[in-house]
Design a protein around this motif. Structure first.
Motif, short mmCIF file in Angstrom:
data_model
loop_
_atom_site.label_atom_id
_atom_site.label_comp_id
_atom_site.label_asym_id
_atom_site.label_seq_id
_atom_site.Cartn_x
_atom_site.Cartn_y
_atom_site.Cartn_z
N VAL A 338 0.83 -1.20 0.00
CA VAL A 338 0.00 0.00 0.00
C VAL A 338 0.87 1.25 0.00
O VAL A 338 0.58 2.24 -0.70
CB VAL A 338 -0.95 -0.02 1.21
CG1 VAL A 338 -1.65 1.33 1.37
CG2 VAL A 338 -1.98 -1.12 1.06
N ALA A 339 1.96 1.24 0.78
CA ALA A 339 2.86 2.40 0.83
C ALA A 339 3.48 2.67 -0.54
O ALA A 339 3.62 3.83 -0.95
CB ALA A 339 3.94 2.17 1.88
N ARG A 340 3.85 1.61 -1.25
CA ARG A 340 4.47 1.80 -2.57
C ARG A 340 3.45 2.34 -3.57
O ARG A 340 3.77 3.18 -4.41
CB ARG A 340 5.05 0.48 -3.07
CG ARG A 340 6.26 0.03 -2.28
CD ARG A 340 6.89 -1.18 -2.93
NE ARG A 340 7.92 -1.77 -2.07
CZ ARG A 340 8.62 -2.84 -2.40
NH1 ARG A 340 8.41 -3.43 -3.57
NH2 ARG A 340 9.52 -3.33 -1.56
N ALA A 344 4.23 6.11 -5.08
CA ALA A 344 4.96 5.59 -6.24
C ALA A 344 5.82 6.66 -6.91
O ALA A 344 6.90 6.36 -7.44
CB ALA A 344 3.98 5.01 -7.25
N GLU A 345 5.39 7.93 -6.88
CA GLU A 345 6.14 8.98 -7.56
C GLU A 345 7.54 9.15 -6.97
O GLU A 345 8.50 9.50 -7.69
CB GLU A 345 5.39 10.32 -7.46
CG GLU A 345 4.06 10.36 -8.19
CD GLU A 345 2.90 9.90 -7.34
OE1 GLU A 345 3.16 9.24 -6.29
OE2 GLU A 345 1.76 10.18 -7.70
N LEU A 352 9.40 1.79 -14.42
CA LEU A 352 8.60 1.09 -13.43
C LEU A 352 7.62 2.03 -12.75
O LEU A 352 6.51 1.63 -12.37
CB LEU A 352 9.52 0.43 -12.40
CG LEU A 352 8.95 -0.77 -11.63
CD1 LEU A 352 8.48 -1.85 -12.56
CD2 LEU A 352 10.00 -1.33 -10.67
N LYS A 353 7.99 3.30 -12.60
CA LYS A 353 7.10 4.26 -11.94
C LYS A 353 5.79 4.39 -12.71
O LYS A 353 4.70 4.40 -12.12
CB LYS A 353 7.80 5.61 -11.82
CG LYS A 353 6.92 6.68 -11.19
CD LYS A 353 7.70 7.95 -10.91
CE LYS A 353 8.04 8.69 -12.19
NZ LYS A 353 8.66 10.01 -11.91
N LEU A 357 2.01 3.58 -11.28
CA LEU A 357 0.97 4.61 -11.30
C LEU A 357 -0.25 4.16 -12.09
O LEU A 357 -1.40 4.43 -11.71
CB LEU A 357 1.54 5.90 -11.91
CG LEU A 357 2.59 6.64 -11.05
CD1 LEU A 357 3.18 7.80 -11.84
CD2 LEU A 357 1.97 7.12 -9.75
N TYR A 358 -0.01 3.45 -13.18
CA TYR A 358 -1.13 2.93 -13.98
C TYR A 358 -1.92 1.91 -13.18
O TYR A 358 -3.16 1.93 -13.17
CB TYR A 358 -0.58 2.32 -15.27
CG TYR A 358 -1.61 1.59 -16.10
CD1 TYR A 358 -2.60 2.28 -16.78
CD2 TYR A 358 -1.58 0.19 -16.20
CE1 TYR A 358 -3.55 1.60 -17.53
CE2 TYR A 358 -2.51 -0.48 -16.95
CZ TYR A 358 -3.50 0.22 -17.62
OH TYR A 358 -4.43 -0.46 -18.36
#
Length: 787
Positions: A338-340, A344-345, A352-353, A357-358
């Motif tokens: 959940v934290a990732r 994510a930004e 991978l970012k 995000l997608y």
């Protein structure tokens, strides 16, 4: 007859040298010095030595070579399997429902060194069955104690289930958890074996349709009202096999008040009425594997070809991607995941970012605010999160090539959107999650990471890099983060700097996770007490026993075993061409018990008078209920689901230009009349009973017929002379006369339809005692006995 394998290593080194030396005069006449000191002879001996090595290797193919040969033939060695077990837990009482995620540790007390892990998420519940009632044919039979009586089982819907028959379950307490689960164990000990169904059978159609309902009439309402239960997964396939029924727990006040469920036969019919041994809550299924997490493998050495050793082996590796529900226990750390997703930004770099995000955007579409800016404790949200991820992997439009560039996805999953099945879409989307979050979403694989420690778990994405497993380094570039794993020995090999990157001395190596199994050692006998993690120590447990032994544990198939199986595979796994191919395929349809099958070529049952090339019709007869358990059962045509399952199975193997029809037999009631003359001092009543049994055995469609034990041939006429032969074999019968069938003239045969089979009707046999013949001086009957 098998081919005799040639011996390719039939020449020793000296023979190769001598033959080469003999060729010198004819090929190089100017070469005259053939002694060992000559440089040319030295080269000759060198090449002879190399040739002998090649002969040796060609004559002894390696296991890897055999596996490549098997792959060319479409044969894959069977993978290792961990043993599986079901353990029934009984609590007295359970204070509250408890979520047991998949991969929770469980072990047999006294055999702690052979641990098991639960297979799927499951809630332990306070709900417990207190009363079972079968409602059929206007009768209600209480079955609560039937599992402990002499028979040890009971008929779920009576001896002849029909639409409207039902099985009622009344509970102590109710299901307070989001979902409930019942394990249904069927009695099949007196039935012939059948080809087992795969875990998720797509082409199987149950013979009867079962609808699960819960009682929902409000207080004061006259009469019972029932509402359909939302079933998540019916592992029994409408009582076609033992399995688990998983459902969403009804939350209406009326459901909590009545605490009743029922299974209702909606349509169709069972070829063999289902008989139940037990229906239980809190039965946990587990398999013998152990997940090792964050195992330290030491520092990098900065040298080529570094090898590190895992602490436990052989590894349990399964490359198949599951298409089942997404489990809570499928994620190592929900807090970190959940934290990732939330940050994510800052945690990820391109590309991978963009992938994360997608996924976060798609997850919010199905889960709303589950991924909150400052989420509360996740202990109560894990199930909701798993449900959200399950919806995510069900999205057929989740995968877009431009969104997931650089991910290593097998070609067989990259079908076009139009052709992609739901199962393929779920496997593809689950694989995407495993590739994007390789250190958090676990499966039967090994993940090796190189890096340095981080203060927080969610920050490990910055400090640890997951390396990719490859078969070898032949295609590895200097900057590729590749390693080679030997699952049998637990060794991990890194590259040499030219083919594959080298772990540096400033880096640490760890196994983020892998699985280990002891295979055959996990086949633990029945009757053991078990312990399950996450169950509070203060919980009073009445029973925690595996009634059936753990089974299925086996090592990976050896090369020699695959060779033997390959012969059988090529014998049966080919396109059906001959009559025997079709009939054998029908008899071995997974999940069904097919007694007999017959193929009629160039025939369509809708156009019986025409000969139609390319049309084939399979006539199949279902295995009847065992006579000892169902003495009054009458033959009945196979159900629609039974015939459809066979057709689906045969269709996958037929020649493209062939149209397959599958039908059942047409049963014709046969009534025999005639006179039977008895011998001296023979009881007429006993003789009639013997005659009745002889005719029933003779006209038994499965085990009777002109040749005992082979069944009655489809469409074969019934001849009175054969009946006379059967009757004169009965003890006490002297001879018979005037045998007639179904009111025809004595001696006239009964013509059967092309798919016809006889079934015994009410016969009319006139017996003539020996004494009556002697006193009357004639053959006039004394007694006429019909039955």
């Amino acid at each position: 007859m098998a081919l005799v394998l040639p011996n390719l290593d039939d020449k020793p080194f000296q023979q190769i040298v001598d033959e080469a030396r003999q060729l010198i005069p004819s090929n190089a006449p100017e070469w005259t010095d053939h002694n060992v000191h000559d440089p040319g002879i030295t080269f000759t001996e060198l090449f002879a030595w190399l040739a002998e090595i090649e002969h040796y290797r060609l004559n002894r193919p390696s296991a890897a070579s055999y596996e490549r040969f098997f792959s060319l033939m479409g044969v894959t060695p069977e993978s290792a399997q961990g043993a599986e077990v079901s353990v029934a837990f009984e609590f007295n009482p359970l204070s509250q429902g408890l979520l047991i995620p998949a991969n929770t540790k469980m072990f047999a007390i006294g055999i702690k060194d052979v641990p098991f892990q639960t297979i799927a998420d499951q809630y332990l519940t306070k709900a417990k069955i207190k009363r079972v009632v079968s409602d059929f044919g206007g009768r209600q039979i209480v079955q609560t104690t039937a599992e402990i009586n002499e028979a040890g089982h009971y008929e779920a819907f009576g001896p002849a289930p029909a639409a409207g028959d039902s099985l009622h379950l009344e509970f102590e307490n109710w299901f307070d958890e989001p979902r409930g689960q019942l394990q249904v164990t069927l009695f099949e000990d007196d039935l012939p074996a059948r080809t087992p169904l795969p875990q998720r059978p797509g082409a199987f159609e149950p013979s009867a349709k079962i609808r699960w309902e819960y009682r929902s009439d409000a207080p004061g309402v006259v009469g019972e009202q029932w509402t359909e239960l939302k079933v998540i997964d019916d592992g029994t396939l409408s009582f076609s096999r033992s399995g688990d029924v998983v459902f969403e727990s009804p939350t209406e006040p009326a459901a909590r008040e009545h605490k009743e469920l029922r299974a209702v036969v909606v349509e169709g019919r069972f070829e063999i009425p289902p008989r139940i041994i037990t229906i239980r809550t809190n039965t946990v299924r587990a398999r013998q594997v152990e997940t090792i997490v964050n195992e330290d493998l030491g520092p990098g050495l900065g040298t080529a070809d570094q090898v590190v050793q895992l602490k436990k082996w052989p590894l349990f590796i399964n490359s198949q991607i599951d298409d089942g529900p997404f489990q809570v226990g499928e994620v190592l750390d929900w807090q970190a995941l959940v934290a990732r997703l939330r940050d994510a930004e800052n945690l990820y770099k391109s590309p991978l970012k963009e992938m994360v995000l997608y996924l976060r955007e798609k997850l919010r579409d199905v889960a709303g605010d589950v991924i909150a800016a400052n989420p509360p404790q996740l202990s109560n949200l894990e199930y909701r999160l798993a449900q959200a991820f399950d919806q995510l992997i069900s999205d057929p439009d989740l995968y877009k090539p431009e969104r997931f560039k650089g991910l290593n996805i097998p070609d067989d999953l990259l079908e076009s959107r139009r052709c992609r099945s739901q199962s393929t879409a779920r496997r593809l989307n689950r694989l995407i999650l495993q590739l994007v979050f390789p250190d958090l979403v676990i499966s039967d694989r090994c993940e090796i990471q190189v890096g340095v420690r981080a203060e927080n778990v969610e920050d490990e994405i910055k400090t640890w890099r997951t390396w990719q497993r490859v078969d070898d380094f032949l295609k590895s570039a200097p900057d590729d983060y590749h390693y080679v794993l030997d699952p049998e020995t637990g060794t991990v090999l890194f590259g040499n700097g030219l083919n594959g990157k080298v772990p540096q001395i400033t880096e640490l190596i760890r196994a983020r996770f892998y699985r280990y199994s002891q295979y055959e050692k996990g086949n633990i006998t029945a009757g053991h007490q078990w312990a399950l993690d996450l169950v509070p120590a203060s919980t009073p447990i009445v029973n925690q026993v595996n009634a059936i032994a753990a089974s299925g544990g086996r090592s990976k198939e050896s090369v020699d075993e695959t060779k033997i199986r390959t012969r059988a595979v090529f014998h049966k796994d080919h396109a059906v061409l001959t009559r025997t191919d079709y009939e054998t395929l029908a008899l071995t349809t997974p999940g069904l018990r097919v007694a007999r099958a017959k193929l009629v070529a160039n025939f369509n049952p809708k156009f019986r008078s025409l000969k139609l090339p390319g049309e084939v019709t399979l006539i199949v007869e279902a295995q009847p209920p065992p006579r000892a358990a169902f003495p009054d059962a009458t033959p009945a045509s196979p159900s629609k689901g039974f015939l459809s399952t066979i057709k689906n199975y045969v269709e996958s193997r037929r020649v493209v230009t062939t149209n397959v029809n599958v039908i059942g037999p047409e049963y014709v009631e046969v009534k025999i009349s005639g006179q039977v003359f008895l011998k001296k001092r023979v009881s007429e009543s006993e003789a009639l009973e013997s005659i009745k049994r002889a005719l029933a055995d003779f006209f038994d469609p499965v085990s009777g017929g002109p040749v005992a034990g082979q069944g009655w041939p489809f469409g074969r006429s019934i001849v009175p002379s054969e009946i006379s032969q059967q009757l004169v074999k009965v003890d006490g019968v002297d001879y018979v006369t005037k045998i007639a069938i179904n009111g025809l003239e004595p001696g006239q045969p009964l013509r059967m339809p092309y798919n016809g089979l006889p079934t015994p009707g009410e016969h009319s046999i006139t017996t003539v005692p020996f004494e009556a013949r002697r006193n009357a001086g004639s053959a006039q009957p004394r007694k006429n006995c019909g039955y």
